[in-house]
Scaffold this motif. Structure first.
Motif: not given
Length: 249
Positions: A183-199
């Motif tokens: 989870i920590d690595n996802i947060n640091s890699t995906f800079k704009s999480l709020s833009d993602i429609d589906i994970l």
């Protein structure tokens, strides 16, 4: 059909190397019968697309396209791929691949290849079991006990018929810690999480992580755990190959 981590799939030399390995004549064995296969054409894709194809084409009838039964889920994913933002978390044995697909194009910025696959979890558990019970824990036995116990949440390390150790607390603690690391690595890699429609979460390791912790970590995003995640990429490449074959006719 072959898959590479997205960064490697962008490298022309890597792609050529893979194509050269597969092209030509190969002797394989299927159900005990030796068969000679001549490979004339090789397609190389970013590995994570295999999972997307496995969902998109699951209800497609390649022999009789008009009889295909496409589900709402498949339609939704195609719409996301064409017009939205799809995050992909592919948890394998050795690596965790993180990718973002924007309007059908892989992002070169929001991606990473982490040496944080399920083998890392197995090694951490083996180390703790060895220290706590003063034994030399076998990492392969750790993998088997996790696969066997993941559904009911009970984990026992067996050295022999008599020597058995309840390692449930160790396994659960390590799975939880490993999940938080991903989870920590996802947060640091995906800079704009709020833009993602589906994970989309795939790969054999996705069946091991703590799904409740994972989903709770991304309350603003729709999270989908793929069915048959361990073979989703392989199935997807098969489906994509059939689709290309149909298109060429």
């Amino acid at each position: 059909m072959a898959g590479l981590p997205s960064a490697d799939a962008d490298n022309d030399d890597n792609v050529k190397q893979i194509k050269d390995i597969f092209k030509g004549q190969h002797l394989v064995e299927i159900d005990g019968t030796p068969i000679t296969v001549k490979v004339k054409q090789v397609f190389v894709f970013p590995q994570s697309t295999g999972t997307l194809y496995s969902i998109m084409y699951r209800g497609y009838n390649f022999e009789k396209p008009k009889e295909s039964k496409v589900t709402a889920q498949e339609v939704e994913l195609v719409n996301f791929m064409n017009e939205g933002v799809v995050g992909i978390v592919d948890i394998g044995g050795g690596t965790v691949l993180l990718d973002i697909l924007r309007n059908s194009v892989f992002s070169r910025n929001d991606r990473d290849q982490l040496n944080l696959g399920a083998n890392t979890l197995y090694e951490n558990i083996a180390g703790r079991v060895s220290r706590q019970f003063n034994i030399n824990a076998d990492i392969h036995k750790i993998e088997v006990l996790i696969r066997n116990g993941i559904k009911d949440g009970s984990f026992v390390y067996t050295r022999s018929a008599i020597n058995k150790y309840d390692v449930t607390d160790i396994v659960k603690e390590e799975i939880e810690q490993w999940t938080y690391e991903i989870i920590d690595n996802i947060n640091s890699t995906f800079k704009s999480l709020s833009d993602i429609d589906i994970l989309i979460v795939t790969g054999g390791g996705s069946e091991i992580i703590d799904k409740d912790i994972f989903v709770d970590a991304f309350p603003q995003i729709k999270v989908k755990f793929v069915d048959d995640a361990e073979v989703a990429n392989a199935k997807g490449f098969y489906y994509k190959g059939k689709a290309l074959e149909l298109k060429s006719k």
